[in-house]
Design a protein around this motif. Sequence first.
Motif, PDB file in Angstrom:
ATOM      1  N   LEU A  10     143.597  44.356 124.731  1.00 52.41           N
ATOM      2  CA  LEU A  10     144.746  43.499 124.993  1.00 52.41           C
ATOM      3  C   LEU A  10     146.014  44.334 124.909  1.00 52.41           C
ATOM      4  O   LEU A  10     146.145  45.183 124.029  1.00 52.41           O
ATOM      5  CB  LEU A  10     144.821  42.366 123.965  1.00 52.41           C
ATOM      6  N   ARG A  11     146.931  44.087 125.810  1.00 54.81           N
ATOM      7  CA  ARG A  11     148.208  44.794 125.813  1.00 54.81           C
ATOM      8  C   ARG A  11     149.176  44.123 124.839  1.00 54.81           C
ATOM      9  O   ARG A  11     148.929  43.028 124.327  1.00 54.81           O
ATOM     10  CB  ARG A  11     148.784  44.810 127.224  1.00 54.81           C
ATOM     11  N   ASN A  13     152.082  42.492 124.970  1.00 54.79           N
ATOM     12  CA  ASN A  13     152.573  41.127 125.173  1.00 54.79           C
ATOM     13  C   ASN A  13     151.501  40.082 124.875  1.00 54.79           C
ATOM     14  O   ASN A  13     151.809  39.016 124.342  1.00 54.79           O
ATOM     15  CB  ASN A  13     153.129  40.951 126.581  1.00 54.79           C
ATOM     16  N   ASP A  14     150.250  40.372 125.205  1.00 45.89           N
ATOM     17  CA  ASP A  14     149.159  39.443 124.889  1.00 45.89           C
ATOM     18  C   ASP A  14     148.985  39.315 123.376  1.00 45.89           C
ATOM     19  O   ASP A  14     148.764  38.218 122.855  1.00 45.89           O
ATOM     20  CB  ASP A  14     147.844  39.904 125.509  1.00 45.89           C
ATOM     21  N   VAL A  15     149.071  40.433 122.665  1.00 52.78           N
ATOM     22  CA  VAL A  15     148.929  40.424 121.204  1.00 52.78           C
ATOM     23  C   VAL A  15     150.077  39.640 120.569  1.00 52.78           C
ATOM     24  O   VAL A  15     149.859  38.812 119.675  1.00 52.78           O
ATOM     25  CB  VAL A  15     148.861  41.869 120.649  1.00 52.78           C
ATOM     26  N   ASP A  17     151.845  37.275 121.955  1.00 52.97           N
ATOM     27  CA  ASP A  17     151.659  35.852 122.282  1.00 52.97           C
ATOM     28  C   ASP A  17     150.615  35.207 121.378  1.00 52.97           C
ATOM     29  O   ASP A  17     150.801  34.091 120.895  1.00 52.97           O
ATOM     30  CB  ASP A  17     151.238  35.674 123.739  1.00 52.97           C
ATOM     31  N   ARG A  18     149.508  35.890 121.160  1.00 60.78           N
ATOM     32  CA  ARG A  18     148.421  35.312 120.359  1.00 60.78           C
ATOM     33  C   ARG A  18     148.757  35.216 118.879  1.00 60.78           C
ATOM     34  O   ARG A  18     148.300  34.309 118.198  1.00 60.78           O
ATOM     35  CB  ARG A  18     147.145  36.122 120.530  1.00 60.78           C
ATOM     36  N   GLY A  47     146.471  49.671 123.679  1.00 58.80           N
ATOM     37  CA  GLY A  47     145.981  48.304 123.587  1.00 58.80           C
ATOM     38  C   GLY A  47     145.221  48.087 122.292  1.00 58.80           C
ATOM     39  O   GLY A  47     144.913  49.035 121.563  1.00 58.80           O
ATOM     40  N   GLU A  50     140.155  43.218 121.375  1.00 60.41           N
ATOM     41  CA  GLU A  50     140.202  41.774 121.202  1.00 60.41           C
ATOM     42  C   GLU A  50     139.392  41.348 119.980  1.00 60.41           C
ATOM     43  O   GLU A  50     139.800  40.451 119.239  1.00 60.41           O
ATOM     44  CB  GLU A  50     139.688  41.077 122.454  1.00 60.41           C
TER      45      GLU A  50
END
Length: 73
Positions: A10-11, A13-15, A17-18, A47, A50
């Motif tokens: 996961l990049r 921004n995904d991290v 967000d989560r 990254g 996940e």
Amino acid sequence: MTSQPSDRFLRLNDVLDRTGLSRATLYRKIQAGTFPPQYKLAVRCCGWRESHLNIWLRNPMSFTLDDLPRNEN
């Protein structure tokens, strides 16, 4: 024969967000050893696994690096 689900990266921004963390807090937690470290994927790209993020999400208050599996590259 059993197949394991692939562990994707996961990049940032995904991290963010989560987790709901700010960028500064995320890197502060990495420095303190209370968040999984990132992996270098390319020259200007990193990254997070996940599966490691999911382990952190199960118990973010008492997470340590010892909670991560040892047998991964």
